[in-house]
Structures are given as C-alpha cells and as structure tokens.
Design a protein around this motif. Structure first.
Motif, PDB file in Angstrom:
ATOM      1  N   HIS A 157      34.654  40.071  51.310  1.00 24.03           N
ATOM      2  CA  HIS A 157      35.138  39.888  49.951  1.00 24.03           C
ATOM      3  C   HIS A 157      35.224  38.412  49.622  1.00 24.03           C
ATOM      4  O   HIS A 157      35.434  37.584  50.497  1.00 24.03           O
ATOM      5  N   SER A 158      35.075  38.103  48.355  1.00 22.71           N
ATOM      6  CA  SER A 158      35.234  36.718  47.929  1.00 22.71           C
ATOM      7  C   SER A 158      36.531  36.596  47.129  1.00 22.71           C
ATOM      8  O   SER A 158      36.658  37.175  46.058  1.00 22.71           O
ATOM      9  N   VAL A 159      37.453  35.875  47.692  1.00 26.53           N
ATOM     10  CA  VAL A 159      38.747  35.707  47.025  1.00 26.53           C
ATOM     11  C   VAL A 159      39.170  34.256  47.136  1.00 26.53           C
ATOM     12  O   VAL A 159      39.029  33.644  48.195  1.00 26.53           O
ATOM     13  N   GLY A 160      39.667  33.716  46.068  1.00 25.39           N
ATOM     14  CA  GLY A 160      40.094  32.318  46.074  1.00 25.39           C
ATOM     15  C   GLY A 160      41.396  32.131  46.827  1.00 25.39           C
ATOM     16  O   GLY A 160      42.217  33.041  46.896  1.00 25.39           O
ATOM     17  N   LEU A 161      41.552  30.949  47.386  1.00 23.98           N
ATOM     18  CA  LEU A 161      42.762  30.660  48.147  1.00 23.98           C
ATOM     19  C   LEU A 161      43.976  30.720  47.239  1.00 23.98           C
ATOM     20  O   LEU A 161      45.024  31.267  47.611  1.00 23.98           O
ATOM     21  N   ALA A 162      43.847  30.186  46.054  1.00 22.16           N
ATOM     22  CA  ALA A 162      44.971  30.195  45.115  1.00 22.16           C
ATOM     23  C   ALA A 162      45.428  31.620  44.852  1.00 22.16           C
ATOM     24  O   ALA A 162      46.624  31.887  44.703  1.00 22.16           O
ATOM     25  N   THR A 163      44.493  32.517  44.790  1.00 26.77           N
ATOM     26  CA  THR A 163      44.832  33.918  44.536  1.00 26.77           C
ATOM     27  C   THR A 163      45.634  34.499  45.688  1.00 26.77           C
ATOM     28  O   THR A 163      46.564  35.287  45.475  1.00 26.77           O
ATOM     29  N   VAL A 164      45.287  34.113  46.901  1.00 25.01           N
ATOM     30  CA  VAL A 164      46.062  34.575  48.050  1.00 25.01           C
ATOM     31  C   VAL A 164      47.495  34.097  47.920  1.00 25.01           C
ATOM     32  O   VAL A 164      48.444  34.875  48.065  1.00 25.01           O
ATOM     33  N   TYR A 165      47.668  32.838  47.607  1.00 27.92           N
ATOM     34  CA  TYR A 165      49.015  32.296  47.445  1.00 27.92           C
ATOM     35  C   TYR A 165      49.760  33.027  46.336  1.00 27.92           C
ATOM     36  O   TYR A 165      50.916  33.413  46.493  1.00 27.92           O
ATOM     37  N   ALA A 195      48.838  31.799  54.730  1.00 27.14           N
ATOM     38  CA  ALA A 195      47.987  32.106  53.583  1.00 27.14           C
ATOM     39  C   ALA A 195      46.529  31.795  53.920  1.00 27.14           C
ATOM     40  O   ALA A 195      45.618  32.537  53.552  1.00 27.14           O
ATOM     41  N   GLN A 196      46.344  30.718  54.630  1.00 25.44           N
ATOM     42  CA  GLN A 196      44.992  30.316  54.971  1.00 25.44           C
ATOM     43  C   GLN A 196      44.331  31.339  55.900  1.00 25.44           C
ATOM     44  O   GLN A 196      43.154  31.662  55.748  1.00 25.44           O
ATOM     45  N   GLU A 197      45.089  31.840  56.849  1.00 25.66           N
ATOM     46  CA  GLU A 197      44.543  32.861  57.737  1.00 25.66           C
ATOM     47  C   GLU A 197      44.151  34.098  56.958  1.00 25.66           C
ATOM     48  O   GLU A 197      43.069  34.669  57.162  1.00 25.66           O
ATOM     49  N   LEU A 198      45.021  34.523  56.062  1.00 27.31           N
ATOM     50  CA  LEU A 198      44.721  35.685  55.245  1.00 27.31           C
ATOM     51  C   LEU A 198      43.444  35.451  54.455  1.00 27.31           C
ATOM     52  O   LEU A 198      42.577  36.324  54.346  1.00 27.31           O
ATOM     53  N   HIS A 199      43.332  34.255  53.931  1.00 30.96           N
ATOM     54  CA  HIS A 199      42.147  33.907  53.159  1.00 30.96           C
ATOM     55  C   HIS A 199      40.887  34.052  54.004  1.00 30.96           C
ATOM     56  O   HIS A 199      39.906  34.669  53.590  1.00 30.96           O
ATOM     57  N   ASP A 200      40.937  33.499  55.193  1.00 33.27           N
ATOM     58  CA  ASP A 200      39.793  33.609  56.102  1.00 33.27           C
ATOM     59  C   ASP A 200      39.477  35.067  56.415  1.00 33.27           C
ATOM     60  O   ASP A 200      38.320  35.476  56.442  1.00 33.27           O
ATOM     61  N   GLN A 258      40.553  41.715  44.085  1.00 33.21           N
ATOM     62  CA  GLN A 258      41.072  40.675  44.970  1.00 33.21           C
ATOM     63  C   GLN A 258      42.398  41.066  45.592  1.00 33.21           C
ATOM     64  O   GLN A 258      42.628  40.915  46.787  1.00 33.21           O
ATOM     65  N   ARG A 259      43.295  41.554  44.745  1.00 32.82           N
ATOM     66  CA  ARG A 259      44.609  41.899  45.248  1.00 32.82           C
ATOM     67  C   ARG A 259      44.497  43.016  46.275  1.00 32.82           C
ATOM     68  O   ARG A 259      45.168  42.996  47.307  1.00 32.82           O
ATOM     69  N   ALA A 260      43.656  43.961  45.999  1.00 31.71           N
ATOM     70  CA  ALA A 260      43.467  45.065  46.931  1.00 31.71           C
ATOM     71  C   ALA A 260      42.997  44.544  48.286  1.00 31.71           C
ATOM     72  O   ALA A 260      43.469  44.980  49.333  1.00 31.71           O
TER      73      ALA A 260
END
Lengths: 131, 131
Positions: A36-44, A24-29, A7-9
């Motif tokens: 890749h599947s990554v949770g929003l919380a993880t992005v934050y 953060a939301q844009e990055l998530h999208d 995820q971090r990668a």
DNA sequence: CGTCGCGTTGACAACCATTCTCACCTTAGT
DNA sequence: ACTAAGGTGAGAATGGTTGTCAACGCGACG
C-alpha cells in the motif's frame, strides 16, 4: 464524521497484526511493505485520532519517540516490555491505581493521572544472551 | 576527569535553585538570564553528564521533551508533579518497587526497570482555578 | 447512479529538541 | 608557567513530528 479510507484501513490492519509497540515510522514502513502507498503524515494523523478515541495506547520509549499499540483491553492498564525483542505483556495493576490515588490524596493533589511502565528482558531473550 | 568550569558551575547553580523539573532550554534561558553566557549544547552535555553520574533525575513530559531536576535523595524514587505550577514532590514507593519485581518475576522477565510518575493539580492551583 | 460537500490525503516544507563538528579555549596537574 | 586533554560555542546536521494546501475520494442525498 470519521471516514473509512483505503489508507486508514491499511494502517489499522498493520497495527492489528502487530503484537508489539511500534513507532509511526515502523508502521509506515510496514504498510508500504504490504504494497500500500500511504503517507507518513497520514500514519501520524491516524494514530493521533485513534489515541484520542482511546483505541490505541501510546508510550514513549527511552529516546522519547512515541510508540503505538492496539491493546486487547480498553480499560486503563500498564505494560511490561522486553527491551530486546519488544514483546509486550499487558498488566492490570489495581495496586498501582490505589497507590497513585492515595499518594495524591496524601499530598492534597487532585485529578491524579499516572504513568507506569515496566521494562525487562523476557525469558527467551535472556536464554539467547547466554548462548 | 571531570573539570569544574565557569559554564558548568552556572548550570549547576541554576539547577540547584530550581525546585521543579526544567527542560534544557529553560535552564539555558535561566543561565543567560543571570548574565552568564553558556551555549545550549553545553547545557545538554552537562545534563547528560550529571544524569549518568546519578546527580540529576530526568523524565519526559507529555510532549516527549526531557526535563531535569536535582533531587534531594540520590536513591531511586518517583515524583508527583503539579501539572499547572510544576511543583514537585518526591515520593519513595517501596510498594511500586515490589510490584515491579513481582510482576516481572511472574512473567519470567529479568533485569526489571520501571518508570512511574504521578501528575495532578496541587492544592494551591486547585484553589486558583475556583476563583 | 450522479453530484456535491467536506473530511482526508500526500509531498514537502517547517519546526524543534537534541546531537554533532571542529577549531579554539581552559582547567588541573606538575 | 607549560601542556595535555577535557570543555566550549556557533552553527550545521539529524530525526521525529506537525503544518500547509491543492487535489482527492467517501458517502449522504436526490
């Protein structure tokens, strides 16, 4: 200890590919857009970690949302953002640093920090508006 | 048309009595503390109105919350805030204005706006910390 | 390689500042 | 006073951000 996870990668990669400040939301999208599947919380969480590690710059847009960007230079610097396309130029401003210091001293404040960002319309976007 | 209501008067008064930047919620508490009953939404609306009328300055604290303050001078200026006691000094910085303009021009950006705020510890608070 | 400890994750709830809704109230102009 | 139009408040809705917690997976070590 800081572990390198899938995820971090993914987040770091997206951030590295992006020239502009992103929420953060844009990055998530964007990460999900790459499959890749990554949770929003993880992005934050990742952003918080990178910010406190000094690897990423944060700033708040007019709406107060946090925006992140991986900058070329690691030293303290400022930004000039195009308010239409988001294009970002890095600026080092010894002038502003000196100003902050001297104003602080003049008012007998210690431990001075400062924020300073510029917003404008870049040449390309100004041309588009004319058409 | 802008009407002067009981609520608006209460908010304006509290704001006038306050030297420091306050969040909408703080203003709300202060108004209620003085015995007036005013809705939180009204505080927000009043602040929006005053901001767009140029009667009040807004800035965002590190958490991204909006803070409001009635400033002495109506022209564009900046602030130096004590991060401990919230004390605020108004600063006019022709230097920064010029810097913003020239940097913008150098990068061929038009319509430049800028934010610049200073944060520090004022002499009084620095003294308190020593004790 | 296999095991194990602990940092990490994700789905979702919780938070909190801010805005919206909408029926009712008040101000200001006449 | 009369009335139109702006203003108000309680609470719901919004939206960014953070907390929760059981399940997961790096990586150090054997």
């Amino acid at each position: 200890m800081q572990r390198m996870t899938r995820q971090r990668a993914a987040v770091v990669e997206v951030l590295a590919d992006s020239e502009e400040f992103r929420t953060a939301q844009e990055l998530h999208d964007m990460v999900r857009g790459q499959g890749h599947s990554v949770g929003l919380a993880t992005v934050y969480r990742t952003m918080q970690a990178m910010v406190s590690a000094g690897e990423v710059d944060v700033l708040r847009n007019a709406e107060g949302e946090a925006m992140y960007r991986r900058c070329e230079r690691t030293e303290h610097h400022h930004h000039l953002l195009c308010r239409d396309c988001g294009r970002t130029e890095e600026i080092d401003a010894a002038l502003v640093e000196q100003w902050a210091e001297s104003v602080g001293r003049a008012h007998r404040f210690s431990n001075i920090e400062h924020t300073a960002e510029l917003f404008g319309t870049c040449a390309d976007c100004a041309a588009d508006e004319d058409s």
